[in-house]
Design a protein around this motif. Sequence first.
Motif, PDB file in Angstrom:
ATOM      1  N   MET A 128       8.575  14.984 -19.710  1.00  0.00           N
ATOM      2  CA  MET A 128       8.809  16.122 -18.619  1.00  0.00           C
ATOM      3  C   MET A 128       8.592  15.463 -17.207  1.00  0.00           C
ATOM      4  O   MET A 128       7.803  14.378 -16.945  1.00  0.00           O
ATOM      5  CB  MET A 128       7.549  17.126 -18.894  1.00  0.00           C
ATOM      6  N   ASP A 129       9.654  16.138 -16.241  1.00  0.00           N
ATOM      7  CA  ASP A 129       9.273  15.790 -15.111  1.00  0.00           C
ATOM      8  C   ASP A 129       8.133  16.514 -14.308  1.00  0.00           C
ATOM      9  O   ASP A 129       7.563  17.451 -15.022  1.00  0.00           O
ATOM     10  CB  ASP A 129      10.588  16.070 -14.079  1.00  0.00           C
ATOM     11  N   GLY A 130       7.708  16.281 -12.874  1.00  0.00           N
ATOM     12  CA  GLY A 130       6.582  16.945 -12.595  1.00  0.00           C
ATOM     13  C   GLY A 130       6.698  18.312 -12.558  1.00  0.00           C
ATOM     14  O   GLY A 130       5.601  19.119 -12.678  1.00  0.00           O
ATOM     15  N   ALA A 131       7.858  18.940 -12.074  1.00  0.00           N
ATOM     16  CA  ALA A 131       8.092  20.276 -11.995  1.00  0.00           C
ATOM     17  C   ALA A 131       7.715  20.936 -13.523  1.00  0.00           C
ATOM     18  O   ALA A 131       7.484  22.087 -13.469  1.00  0.00           O
ATOM     19  CB  ALA A 131       9.474  20.781 -11.566  1.00  0.00           C
ATOM     20  N   GLN A 132       7.850  20.322 -14.646  1.00  0.00           N
ATOM     21  CA  GLN A 132       7.675  20.792 -15.823  1.00  0.00           C
ATOM     22  C   GLN A 132       6.267  20.733 -16.360  1.00  0.00           C
ATOM     23  O   GLN A 132       6.095  20.998 -17.837  1.00  0.00           O
ATOM     24  CB  GLN A 132       8.602  20.361 -16.859  1.00  0.00           C
ATOM     25  N   VAL A 133       5.383  20.167 -15.801  1.00  0.00           N
ATOM     26  CA  VAL A 133       4.003  19.838 -16.409  1.00  0.00           C
ATOM     27  C   VAL A 133       3.171  21.269 -16.570  1.00  0.00           C
ATOM     28  O   VAL A 133       3.238  22.087 -15.775  1.00  0.00           O
ATOM     29  CB  VAL A 133       3.201  19.079 -15.587  1.00  0.00           C
ATOM     30  N   PRO A 134       2.956  21.336 -18.016  1.00  0.00           N
ATOM     31  CA  PRO A 134       2.263  22.535 -18.217  1.00  0.00           C
ATOM     32  C   PRO A 134       0.970  22.890 -17.479  1.00  0.00           C
ATOM     33  O   PRO A 134       0.299  22.082 -16.984  1.00  0.00           O
ATOM     34  CB  PRO A 134       2.173  22.510 -19.789  1.00  0.00           C
ATOM     35  N   GLU A 135       0.789  24.283 -17.212  1.00  0.00           N
ATOM     36  CA  GLU A 135      -0.405  24.727 -16.744  1.00  0.00           C
ATOM     37  C   GLU A 135      -1.790  24.451 -17.677  1.00  0.00           C
ATOM     38  O   GLU A 135      -1.582  24.490 -18.891  1.00  0.00           O
ATOM     39  CB  GLU A 135      -0.276  25.950 -16.184  1.00  0.00           C
ATOM     40  N   ARG A 136      -2.882  24.503 -17.115  1.00  0.00           N
ATOM     41  CA  ARG A 136      -4.214  24.426 -17.936  1.00  0.00           C
ATOM     42  C   ARG A 136      -4.390  25.401 -19.165  1.00  0.00           C
ATOM     43  O   ARG A 136      -4.473  25.064 -20.214  1.00  0.00           O
ATOM     44  CB  ARG A 136      -5.278  24.488 -17.004  1.00  0.00           C
ATOM     45  N   HIS A 137      -3.857  26.786 -18.591  1.00  0.00           N
ATOM     46  CA  HIS A 137      -4.191  27.712 -19.502  1.00  0.00           C
ATOM     47  C   HIS A 137      -3.028  27.648 -20.622  1.00  0.00           C
ATOM     48  O   HIS A 137      -3.241  28.185 -21.842  1.00  0.00           O
ATOM     49  CB  HIS A 137      -3.988  29.173 -18.774  1.00  0.00           C
ATOM     50  N   GLU A 138      -1.730  27.070 -20.420  1.00  0.00           N
ATOM     51  CA  GLU A 138      -0.931  27.033 -21.457  1.00  0.00           C
ATOM     52  C   GLU A 138      -1.209  25.970 -22.390  1.00  0.00           C
ATOM     53  O   GLU A 138      -1.127  26.089 -23.474  1.00  0.00           O
ATOM     54  CB  GLU A 138       0.262  26.502 -20.703  1.00  0.00           C
ATOM     55  N   LEU A 139      -1.764  24.951 -21.953  1.00  0.00           N
ATOM     56  CA  LEU A 139      -2.377  23.813 -22.863  1.00  0.00           C
ATOM     57  C   LEU A 139      -3.566  24.382 -23.606  1.00  0.00           C
ATOM     58  O   LEU A 139      -3.539  23.904 -24.988  1.00  0.00           O
ATOM     59  CB  LEU A 139      -2.701  22.472 -22.280  1.00  0.00           C
ATOM     60  N   GLU A 140      -4.443  25.091 -23.228  1.00  0.00           N
ATOM     61  CA  GLU A 140      -5.728  25.549 -23.721  1.00  0.00           C
ATOM     62  C   GLU A 140      -4.966  26.591 -24.999  1.00  0.00           C
ATOM     63  O   GLU A 140      -5.575  26.627 -26.146  1.00  0.00           O
ATOM     64  CB  GLU A 140      -6.543  26.434 -22.904  1.00  0.00           C
ATOM     65  N   ALA A 141      -4.126  27.412 -24.412  1.00  0.00           N
ATOM     66  CA  ALA A 141      -3.529  28.558 -25.415  1.00  0.00           C
ATOM     67  C   ALA A 141      -2.812  27.593 -26.770  1.00  0.00           C
ATOM     68  O   ALA A 141      -2.694  28.016 -27.850  1.00  0.00           O
ATOM     69  CB  ALA A 141      -2.557  29.496 -24.876  1.00  0.00           C
ATOM     70  N   PHE A 142      -1.894  26.836 -26.403  1.00  0.00           N
ATOM     71  CA  PHE A 142      -1.324  25.925 -27.295  1.00  0.00           C
ATOM     72  C   PHE A 142      -2.207  25.386 -28.338  1.00  0.00           C
ATOM     73  O   PHE A 142      -2.025  25.254 -29.504  1.00  0.00           O
ATOM     74  CB  PHE A 142      -0.342  24.962 -26.623  1.00  0.00           C
ATOM     75  N   LEU A 143      -3.247  24.584 -27.730  1.00  0.00           N
ATOM     76  CA  LEU A 143      -4.034  23.746 -28.682  1.00  0.00           C
ATOM     77  C   LEU A 143      -5.070  24.815 -29.662  1.00  0.00           C
ATOM     78  O   LEU A 143      -5.475  24.406 -30.648  1.00  0.00           O
ATOM     79  CB  LEU A 143      -5.061  22.809 -27.817  1.00  0.00           C
ATOM     80  N   THR A 144      -5.359  25.644 -28.950  1.00  0.00           N
ATOM     81  CA  THR A 144      -6.278  26.882 -29.716  1.00  0.00           C
ATOM     82  C   THR A 144      -5.420  27.410 -30.902  1.00  0.00           C
ATOM     83  O   THR A 144      -5.745  27.657 -32.138  1.00  0.00           O
ATOM     84  CB  THR A 144      -6.709  27.858 -28.880  1.00  0.00           C
TER      85      THR A 144
END
Length: 308
Positions: free
Chosen positions: A1-17
């Motif tokens: 992913m390039d810099g503009a596509q780095v996921p936001e914190r809440h997206e990572l938390e939702a995905f891992l949960t």
Amino acid sequence: MDGAQVPERHELEAFLTLAEELHFGRTAERLRLSQARVSQTIRKLERRVGAPLFERTSRRVALTPLGARLRDDLRPLWEGVREAMARAQATARGVDGVLRVGFLGSGAGELTSAIMDTFTARHPGCEIVMRETHFADPLGPLRAGEVDMLITRLPVREPDLVVGPVVLSEPRVVAVPARHPFARRAAVSLEDLARDTVFGVTGPAPDYWWDFHVPRFTPGGRPIPRGQDVATFQELLALIAAGRGISPMAASVERYYARPDIAFVPLKDAPRTEVALVWRAAGVTARIRAFAQAARDAVTANGGPARF
């Protein structure tokens, strides 16, 4: 992913949960969001990635191969971020130092080490000092300031104390002399206790606390005779082995305190016994809050309180 596509914190938390729960409802509950919000967040992340991360049907949710790989790649990074933040917050809030934890019996059972490891990983500058407490006065060391919090048996119904997360839930047994008639039975009932003698307790343990663990009456209203008062668990076991009486207790006692002169028989209709964290309502510190959060997270990772 390039810099503009780095996921936001809440997206990572939702995905891992969701990758852990594989259920939108439970994921939403853990994150305190609506299911629609969780679904929207996952779709947004999938658009960033450019491919589905989950397979969804009306009956199940499963990770795609790409989703499984992303989970495996992200999980250690996410845990590292959480632990780094926890350490920074600990420094800012004063978590470093010494936390004194009292424990009754086997504490949180097999979950004890997970709680300790979680806390220590997040707060390496805080030393945990463990101290055993006794059922004659299970709450006294906490009120006296000898420990900062307890891992102890419920019920605890005291206005000056806070009951935190439940960390252990287990059935009960009745401990009897090895040659007792009950020792030959597959199980006994609370009504059966009225046929023998149980024990009282020496010390300031709350009456309601001891009466839960060693009831005065059967469900049918028959009195359960009480004999000698006891002050320590080893004293209780010695008296049972000597034929002076019998006693209900947690099922895990058979694993941790087995002895050839005592039999442990399932008590089939007794309510389960639970262990929880308890601390003083006044003077809650950052260390106490951090340890309670570590316990909650360990329970969540375990899929609920430890069960025996």
